[in-house]
Design a protein around this motif. Sequence first.
Motif, PDB file in Angstrom:
ATOM      1  N   GLU A 175      -0.555  -4.574   1.422  1.00  0.00           N
ATOM      2  CA  GLU A 175       0.570  -3.541   1.816  1.00  0.00           C
ATOM      3  C   GLU A 175       0.187  -2.249   0.915  1.00  0.00           C
ATOM      4  O   GLU A 175       0.406  -2.348  -0.445  1.00  0.00           O
ATOM      5  CB  GLU A 175       2.098  -3.967   1.505  1.00  0.00           C
ATOM      6  CG  GLU A 175       2.499  -4.816   2.396  1.00  0.00           C
ATOM      7  CD  GLU A 175       3.830  -5.197   2.309  1.00  0.00           C
ATOM      8  OE1 GLU A 175       4.646  -4.487   1.594  1.00  0.00           O
ATOM      9  OE2 GLU A 175       4.354  -6.202   2.827  1.00  0.00           O
ATOM     10  N   ASP A 176       0.163  -1.055   1.431  1.00  0.00           N
ATOM     11  CA  ASP A 176       0.229   0.042   0.670  1.00  0.00           C
ATOM     12  C   ASP A 176       1.443   0.987   0.819  1.00  0.00           C
ATOM     13  O   ASP A 176       1.671   2.040   1.141  1.00  0.00           O
ATOM     14  CB  ASP A 176      -0.750   0.984   1.322  1.00  0.00           C
ATOM     15  CG  ASP A 176      -1.381   2.136   0.458  1.00  0.00           C
ATOM     16  OD1 ASP A 176      -1.117   1.964  -0.962  1.00  0.00           O
ATOM     17  OD2 ASP A 176      -1.960   2.919   0.581  1.00  0.00           O
ATOM     18  N   THR A 177       2.270   0.019   0.271  1.00  0.00           N
ATOM     19  CA  THR A 177       3.935   0.575   0.348  1.00  0.00           C
ATOM     20  C   THR A 177       4.351   0.477  -1.208  1.00  0.00           C
ATOM     21  O   THR A 177       3.809  -0.165  -2.076  1.00  0.00           O
ATOM     22  CB  THR A 177       4.731  -0.126   1.151  1.00  0.00           C
ATOM     23  OG1 THR A 177       5.111  -1.274   0.847  1.00  0.00           O
ATOM     24  CG2 THR A 177       4.160  -0.105   2.459  1.00  0.00           C
ATOM     25  N   ASP A 178       5.705   0.650  -1.260  1.00  0.00           N
ATOM     26  CA  ASP A 178       6.268   0.421  -2.767  1.00  0.00           C
ATOM     27  C   ASP A 178       6.558  -1.088  -2.946  1.00  0.00           C
ATOM     28  O   ASP A 178       6.616  -1.465  -4.113  1.00  0.00           O
ATOM     29  CB  ASP A 178       7.699   1.178  -2.822  1.00  0.00           C
ATOM     30  CG  ASP A 178       7.501   2.872  -3.182  1.00  0.00           C
ATOM     31  OD1 ASP A 178       6.525   3.375  -3.349  1.00  0.00           O
ATOM     32  OD2 ASP A 178       8.564   3.227  -2.654  1.00  0.00           O
ATOM     33  N   ASP A 179       6.599  -1.799  -1.684  1.00  0.00           N
ATOM     34  CA  ASP A 179       6.659  -3.274  -1.945  1.00  0.00           C
ATOM     35  C   ASP A 179       5.372  -3.978  -2.256  1.00  0.00           C
ATOM     36  O   ASP A 179       5.408  -5.232  -2.356  1.00  0.00           O
ATOM     37  CB  ASP A 179       7.463  -3.708  -0.563  1.00  0.00           C
ATOM     38  CG  ASP A 179       8.835  -3.455  -0.544  1.00  0.00           C
ATOM     39  OD1 ASP A 179       9.575  -3.015  -1.611  1.00  0.00           O
ATOM     40  OD2 ASP A 179       9.412  -3.315   0.352  1.00  0.00           O
ATOM     41  N   GLY A 180       4.563  -3.359  -1.945  1.00  0.00           N
ATOM     42  CA  GLY A 180       3.043  -4.004  -1.975  1.00  0.00           C
ATOM     43  C   GLY A 180       2.557  -3.528  -3.065  1.00  0.00           C
ATOM     44  O   GLY A 180       2.844  -2.797  -4.072  1.00  0.00           O
ATOM     45  N   CYS A 181       1.079  -4.188  -3.299  1.00  0.00           N
ATOM     46  CA  CYS A 181       0.177  -3.752  -4.423  1.00  0.00           C
ATOM     47  C   CYS A 181      -1.287  -3.870  -3.840  1.00  0.00           C
ATOM     48  O   CYS A 181      -2.015  -4.653  -4.257  1.00  0.00           O
ATOM     49  CB  CYS A 181       0.590  -4.966  -5.363  1.00  0.00           C
ATOM     50  SG  CYS A 181      -0.780  -4.594  -6.850  1.00  0.00           S
ATOM     51  N   TYR A 182      -1.444  -2.848  -2.937  1.00  0.00           N
ATOM     52  CA  TYR A 182      -2.750  -2.825  -2.278  1.00  0.00           C
ATOM     53  C   TYR A 182      -4.068  -2.800  -3.225  1.00  0.00           C
ATOM     54  O   TYR A 182      -4.098  -2.206  -4.125  1.00  0.00           O
ATOM     55  CB  TYR A 182      -2.795  -1.464  -1.309  1.00  0.00           C
ATOM     56  CG  TYR A 182      -4.037  -1.419  -0.677  1.00  0.00           C
ATOM     57  CD1 TYR A 182      -4.373  -2.285   0.556  1.00  0.00           C
ATOM     58  CD2 TYR A 182      -5.108  -0.559  -1.135  1.00  0.00           C
ATOM     59  CE1 TYR A 182      -5.272  -2.273   1.189  1.00  0.00           C
ATOM     60  CE2 TYR A 182      -6.408  -0.897  -0.445  1.00  0.00           C
ATOM     61  CZ  TYR A 182      -6.527  -1.497   0.593  1.00  0.00           C
ATOM     62  OH  TYR A 182      -7.756  -1.506   1.510  1.00  0.00           O
ATOM     63  N   CYS A 183      -4.868  -3.619  -2.985  1.00  0.00           N
ATOM     64  CA  CYS A 183      -6.066  -3.747  -3.728  1.00  0.00           C
ATOM     65  C   CYS A 183      -7.212  -3.530  -2.752  1.00  0.00           C
ATOM     66  O   CYS A 183      -7.360  -4.255  -1.629  1.00  0.00           O
ATOM     67  CB  CYS A 183      -6.274  -4.998  -4.453  1.00  0.00           C
ATOM     68  SG  CYS A 183      -4.995  -5.282  -5.571  1.00  0.00           S
ATOM     69  N   SER A 184      -8.049  -2.742  -3.032  1.00  0.00           N
ATOM     70  CA  SER A 184      -9.395  -2.450  -2.032  1.00  0.00           C
ATOM     71  C   SER A 184     -10.262  -3.576  -2.404  1.00  0.00           C
ATOM     72  O   SER A 184     -10.190  -4.612  -3.406  1.00  0.00           O
ATOM     73  CB  SER A 184     -10.237  -1.249  -2.902  1.00  0.00           C
ATOM     74  OG  SER A 184     -10.818  -1.242  -4.077  1.00  0.00           O
ATOM     75  N   ASN A 185     -11.219  -3.590  -1.497  1.00  0.00           N
ATOM     76  CA  ASN A 185     -12.042  -4.950  -1.517  1.00  0.00           C
ATOM     77  C   ASN A 185     -13.025  -4.946  -2.915  1.00  0.00           C
ATOM     78  O   ASN A 185     -13.034  -6.018  -3.588  1.00  0.00           O
ATOM     79  CB  ASN A 185     -13.191  -4.649  -0.398  1.00  0.00           C
ATOM     80  CG  ASN A 185     -12.477  -5.125   0.891  1.00  0.00           C
ATOM     81  OD1 ASN A 185     -11.415  -5.266   1.008  1.00  0.00           O
ATOM     82  ND2 ASN A 185     -13.279  -5.130   2.034  1.00  0.00           N
ATOM     83  N   GLU A 186     -13.318  -3.673  -3.306  1.00  0.00           N
ATOM     84  CA  GLU A 186     -14.154  -3.548  -4.708  1.00  0.00           C
ATOM     85  C   GLU A 186     -13.314  -3.932  -5.870  1.00  0.00           C
ATOM     86  O   GLU A 186     -13.474  -4.764  -6.823  1.00  0.00           O
ATOM     87  CB  GLU A 186     -14.543  -1.927  -4.737  1.00  0.00           C
ATOM     88  CG  GLU A 186     -15.338  -1.647  -3.968  1.00  0.00           C
ATOM     89  CD  GLU A 186     -14.947  -1.210  -2.570  1.00  0.00           C
ATOM     90  OE1 GLU A 186     -13.583  -0.939  -2.477  1.00  0.00           O
ATOM     91  OE2 GLU A 186     -15.719  -1.148  -1.622  1.00  0.00           O
ATOM     92  N   GLU A 187     -11.955  -3.732  -5.828  1.00  0.00           N
ATOM     93  CA  GLU A 187     -11.012  -4.085  -6.794  1.00  0.00           C
ATOM     94  C   GLU A 187     -10.726  -5.717  -6.904  1.00  0.00           C
ATOM     95  O   GLU A 187     -10.778  -6.690  -7.803  1.00  0.00           O
ATOM     96  CB  GLU A 187      -9.459  -3.608  -6.656  1.00  0.00           C
ATOM     97  CG  GLU A 187      -9.484  -2.044  -7.013  1.00  0.00           C
ATOM     98  CD  GLU A 187      -8.258  -1.566  -6.610  1.00  0.00           C
ATOM     99  OE1 GLU A 187      -7.760  -0.550  -7.460  1.00  0.00           O
ATOM    100  OE2 GLU A 187      -7.470  -1.908  -5.631  1.00  0.00           O
ATOM    101  N   LEU A 188     -10.759  -6.449  -5.529  1.00  0.00           N
ATOM    102  CA  LEU A 188     -10.897  -7.915  -5.356  1.00  0.00           C
ATOM    103  C   LEU A 188     -11.988  -8.566  -5.852  1.00  0.00           C
ATOM    104  O   LEU A 188     -11.842  -9.471  -6.737  1.00  0.00           O
ATOM    105  CB  LEU A 188     -10.419  -7.988  -4.000  1.00  0.00           C
ATOM    106  CG  LEU A 188      -9.027  -7.601  -3.262  1.00  0.00           C
ATOM    107  CD1 LEU A 188      -8.935  -7.829  -1.853  1.00  0.00           C
ATOM    108  CD2 LEU A 188      -7.839  -8.560  -4.129  1.00  0.00           C
ATOM    109  N   ALA A 189     -13.109  -7.920  -5.707  1.00  0.00           N
ATOM    110  CA  ALA A 189     -14.421  -8.318  -6.078  1.00  0.00           C
ATOM    111  C   ALA A 189     -14.539  -8.405  -7.501  1.00  0.00           C
ATOM    112  O   ALA A 189     -15.060  -9.283  -8.077  1.00  0.00           O
ATOM    113  CB  ALA A 189     -15.321  -7.694  -5.218  1.00  0.00           C
TER     114      ALA A 189
END
Length: 169
Positions: free
Chosen positions: A149-163
Amino acid sequence: APQGQDLLMASLLRGWHEWDGTQWSFRSTAGVGSISLEKEARLKRPAAPASTEAAATAQKKKKRKVAEEKVAGAPPPSRDELVKKVFRHFDRDRDGLLKQPEMQNFAKSVGFDGTGQEWAQEYKMICNSHRVDPVRGVDAASFWKLVNEDTDDGCYCSNEELAAMLGIK
């Protein structure tokens, strides 16, 4: 035998110390009564220094992990696979739920640097917005929504960040 020690150590063949909860006592009658010639020959070999042994073990584990992550010719993990691996990485007690301390470790990996009290408030807000019981913890499905989720309720992480959280380049 003491944890991490070879049961066939020469010092253990003569007996060992035991802790009964209040004091140490030496049991000279404890130990191995007899061993085969093969094991006896093994006892006579000098042991590698503990630091060298530990370093070798750590190196083997690191190589194994790298080999598992980079199977020859294998494509990089999909986003869903990355999210599942990150969830398992932070699920230290392996109960399938990320409780407050486990989620705090995740939050720190994405830049949260607040106090414990600030994290407690943030954790409750995350749980409320995702309809999760804070005592029970965040399940894999809720975690998937959170990192996508790329909203105030989420914490979007890119694939690079996850990796990067997994040490994968």
